[in-house]
Design a protein around this motif. Structure first.
Motif, PDB file in Angstrom:
ATOM      1  N   MET A  32       0.688  -1.085  -0.069  1.00 44.90           N
ATOM      2  CA  MET A  32      -0.116   0.114  -0.103  1.00 44.90           C
ATOM      3  C   MET A  32       0.898   1.312  -0.063  1.00 44.90           C
ATOM      4  O   MET A  32       0.461   2.100  -0.733  1.00 44.90           O
ATOM      5  CB  MET A  32      -1.103   0.053   1.101  1.00 44.90           C
ATOM      6  CG  MET A  32      -1.862   1.096   1.224  1.00 44.90           C
ATOM      7  SD  MET A  32      -3.106   1.058  -0.342  1.00 44.90           S
ATOM      8  CE  MET A  32      -4.507   0.782   0.294  1.00 44.90           C
ATOM      9  N   HIS A  33       1.968   1.193   0.718  1.00 42.16           N
ATOM     10  CA  HIS A  33       2.634   2.350   0.848  1.00 42.16           C
ATOM     11  C   HIS A  33       3.209   2.846  -0.631  1.00 42.16           C
ATOM     12  O   HIS A  33       3.548   3.682  -0.749  1.00 42.16           O
ATOM     13  CB  HIS A  33       3.897   2.245   1.748  1.00 42.16           C
ATOM     14  CG  HIS A  33       5.172   3.098   1.755  1.00 42.16           C
ATOM     15  ND1 HIS A  33       6.342   2.994   0.915  1.00 42.16           N
ATOM     16  CD2 HIS A  33       5.263   4.189   2.508  1.00 42.16           C
ATOM     17  CE1 HIS A  33       6.988   4.186   0.910  1.00 42.16           C
ATOM     18  NE2 HIS A  33       6.530   4.801   2.037  1.00 42.16           N
ATOM     19  N   THR A  34       3.610   1.772  -1.409  1.00 45.61           N
ATOM     20  CA  THR A  34       4.198   1.961  -2.516  1.00 45.61           C
ATOM     21  C   THR A  34       3.131   2.581  -3.509  1.00 45.61           C
ATOM     22  O   THR A  34       3.714   3.804  -4.380  1.00 45.61           O
ATOM     23  CB  THR A  34       4.763   0.741  -3.174  1.00 45.61           C
ATOM     24  OG1 THR A  34       5.876   0.048  -2.374  1.00 45.61           O
ATOM     25  CG2 THR A  34       5.420   0.909  -4.747  1.00 45.61           C
ATOM     26  N   LEU A  35       1.905   2.266  -3.320  1.00 43.23           N
ATOM     27  CA  LEU A  35       0.878   2.879  -4.269  1.00 43.23           C
ATOM     28  C   LEU A  35       0.486   4.265  -3.779  1.00 43.23           C
ATOM     29  O   LEU A  35       0.187   5.098  -4.808  1.00 43.23           O
ATOM     30  CB  LEU A  35      -0.421   2.039  -4.043  1.00 43.23           C
ATOM     31  CG  LEU A  35      -0.427   0.708  -4.632  1.00 43.23           C
ATOM     32  CD1 LEU A  35      -1.772  -0.059  -4.575  1.00 43.23           C
ATOM     33  CD2 LEU A  35      -0.215   0.844  -6.262  1.00 43.23           C
ATOM     34  N   ILE A  36       0.697   4.439  -2.525  1.00 42.92           N
ATOM     35  CA  ILE A  36       0.450   5.872  -2.231  1.00 42.92           C
ATOM     36  C   ILE A  36       1.676   6.762  -2.567  1.00 42.92           C
ATOM     37  O   ILE A  36       1.385   7.726  -2.855  1.00 42.92           O
ATOM     38  CB  ILE A  36       0.190   5.887  -0.517  1.00 42.92           C
ATOM     39  CG1 ILE A  36      -1.064   5.056  -0.270  1.00 42.92           C
ATOM     40  CG2 ILE A  36       0.210   7.254   0.022  1.00 42.92           C
ATOM     41  CD1 ILE A  36      -1.179   5.062   1.354  1.00 42.92           C
ATOM     42  N   ALA A  37       2.916   6.405  -2.471  1.00 39.98           N
ATOM     43  CA  ALA A  37       3.762   7.041  -2.903  1.00 39.98           C
ATOM     44  C   ALA A  37       3.903   7.332  -4.534  1.00 39.98           C
ATOM     45  O   ALA A  37       4.013   8.535  -4.715  1.00 39.98           O
ATOM     46  CB  ALA A  37       5.458   6.303  -2.512  1.00 39.98           C
ATOM     47  N   ALA A  38       3.436   6.438  -4.890  1.00 34.85           N
ATOM     48  CA  ALA A  38       3.385   6.514  -6.522  1.00 34.85           C
ATOM     49  C   ALA A  38       2.334   7.489  -6.888  1.00 34.85           C
ATOM     50  O   ALA A  38       2.535   8.358  -7.796  1.00 34.85           O
ATOM     51  CB  ALA A  38       3.072   5.430  -7.317  1.00 34.85           C
ATOM     52  N   ALA A  39       1.181   7.495  -6.337  1.00 36.78           N
ATOM     53  CA  ALA A  39      -0.002   8.482  -6.449  1.00 36.78           C
ATOM     54  C   ALA A  39       0.551  10.094  -6.155  1.00 36.78           C
ATOM     55  O   ALA A  39       0.241  10.952  -6.704  1.00 36.78           O
ATOM     56  CB  ALA A  39      -1.186   8.420  -5.697  1.00 36.78           C
ATOM     57  N   ILE A  40       1.315  10.022  -5.094  1.00 42.81           N
ATOM     58  CA  ILE A  40       1.969  11.337  -4.788  1.00 42.81           C
ATOM     59  C   ILE A  40       2.775  11.748  -5.651  1.00 42.81           C
ATOM     60  O   ILE A  40       2.955  12.930  -6.046  1.00 42.81           O
ATOM     61  CB  ILE A  40       2.484  11.273  -3.030  1.00 42.81           C
ATOM     62  CG1 ILE A  40       1.416  11.084  -2.231  1.00 42.81           C
ATOM     63  CG2 ILE A  40       3.533  12.570  -2.871  1.00 42.81           C
ATOM     64  CD1 ILE A  40       2.163  10.710  -0.909  1.00 42.81           C
ATOM     65  N   GLY A  41       3.679  10.997  -6.266  1.00 48.32           N
ATOM     66  CA  GLY A  41       4.764  11.402  -7.187  1.00 48.32           C
ATOM     67  C   GLY A  41       3.957  11.698  -8.482  1.00 48.32           C
ATOM     68  O   GLY A  41       4.217  12.780  -9.199  1.00 48.32           O
ATOM     69  N   LEU A  42       2.872  11.171  -8.871  1.00 48.72           N
ATOM     70  CA  LEU A  42       2.075  11.582 -10.295  1.00 48.72           C
ATOM     71  C   LEU A  42       1.619  12.904 -10.159  1.00 48.72           C
ATOM     72  O   LEU A  42       1.710  13.901 -11.012  1.00 48.72           O
ATOM     73  CB  LEU A  42       1.040  10.321 -10.279  1.00 48.72           C
ATOM     74  CG  LEU A  42      -0.111  10.793 -11.651  1.00 48.72           C
ATOM     75  CD1 LEU A  42       1.066  10.603 -12.946  1.00 48.72           C
ATOM     76  CD2 LEU A  42      -1.141   9.666 -11.722  1.00 48.72           C
ATOM     77  N   VAL A  43       0.902  13.070  -8.706  1.00 48.71           N
ATOM     78  CA  VAL A  43       0.307  14.593  -8.620  1.00 48.71           C
ATOM     79  C   VAL A  43       1.361  15.370  -8.448  1.00 48.71           C
ATOM     80  O   VAL A  43       1.042  16.732  -9.106  1.00 48.71           O
ATOM     81  CB  VAL A  43      -0.754  14.390  -7.247  1.00 48.71           C
ATOM     82  CG1 VAL A  43      -1.289  15.979  -6.941  1.00 48.71           C
ATOM     83  CG2 VAL A  43      -1.822  13.602  -7.541  1.00 48.71           C
ATOM     84  N   SER A  44       2.356  15.245  -7.842  1.00 47.32           N
ATOM     85  CA  SER A  44       3.321  16.047  -7.732  1.00 47.32           C
ATOM     86  C   SER A  44       4.206  16.485  -9.071  1.00 47.32           C
ATOM     87  O   SER A  44       4.602  17.850  -9.544  1.00 47.32           O
ATOM     88  CB  SER A  44       4.514  15.484  -6.911  1.00 47.32           C
ATOM     89  OG  SER A  44       5.628  16.407  -6.836  1.00 47.32           O
ATOM     90  N   GLY A  45       4.195  15.548  -9.998  1.00 45.76           N
ATOM     91  CA  GLY A  45       4.823  15.706 -11.362  1.00 45.76           C
ATOM     92  C   GLY A  45       3.905  16.450 -12.183  1.00 45.76           C
ATOM     93  O   GLY A  45       4.468  17.401 -12.892  1.00 45.76           O
ATOM     94  N   LEU A  46       2.623  16.117 -12.064  1.00 45.56           N
ATOM     95  CA  LEU A  46       1.528  17.025 -12.830  1.00 45.56           C
ATOM     96  C   LEU A  46       1.763  18.526 -12.272  1.00 45.56           C
ATOM     97  O   LEU A  46       1.625  19.163 -13.374  1.00 45.56           O
ATOM     98  CB  LEU A  46       0.309  16.346 -12.663  1.00 45.56           C
ATOM     99  CG  LEU A  46      -0.869  17.003 -13.382  1.00 45.56           C
ATOM    100  CD1 LEU A  46      -0.696  16.727 -14.811  1.00 45.56           C
ATOM    101  CD2 LEU A  46      -2.250  16.488 -12.926  1.00 45.56           C
TER     102      LEU A  46
END
Length: 121
Positions: A1-15
């Motif tokens: 779950m940690h990896t999915l949350i971190a990936a979602a944060i990364g996507l929003v941050s990149g956007l």
């Protein structure tokens, strides 16, 4: 779950980085504090982590903006030396400011910037 949350944060941050030139501090730091604690233990660790992640994000976003003609090199070259010095000074200051105080300062800074963007010219 940690990896999915971190990936979602990364996507929003990149956007948001590509759209507005922000992402690390405004998106990643609060998101990591709210959603990834633990293992992110405090605001200092969130800031350090976001700075490391923002390097490739900034390079990719800046490269794309450059190809679109959206980079003023004269201004960028004038800003860069003091931005680097300020980054070093800011990182050093985190050794002198308690994490809770730093979190409050960060929140106040975000509020001021938000008000200026919403109400200013």
């Amino acid at each position: 779950m940690h990896t999915l949350i971190a990936a979602a944060i990364g996507l929003v941050s990149g956007l948001t980085s590509g759209l507005f030139g922000v992402g690390g501090g405004i998106v990643m730091v609060p998101a990591m504090l709210f959603l990834l604690s633990p293992p992110i233990r405090d605001v200092k660790q969130a800031v350090g982590t976001s700075l490391l992640v923002i390097i490739p994000t900034a390079l990719v976003s800046a490269g794309k903006h450059w190809t679109q003609g959206n980079v003023d090199w004269r201004t960028a070259l004038a800003l860069a030396p003091m931005a680097v010095a300020g980054g070093y000074l800011g990182a050093w200051l985190t050794t002198r400011i308690p994490a809770d105080d730093l979190k409050r300062l960060f929140g106040a800074f975000l509020m001021l910037v938000s008000l200026k963007l919403l109400l200013g010219r």
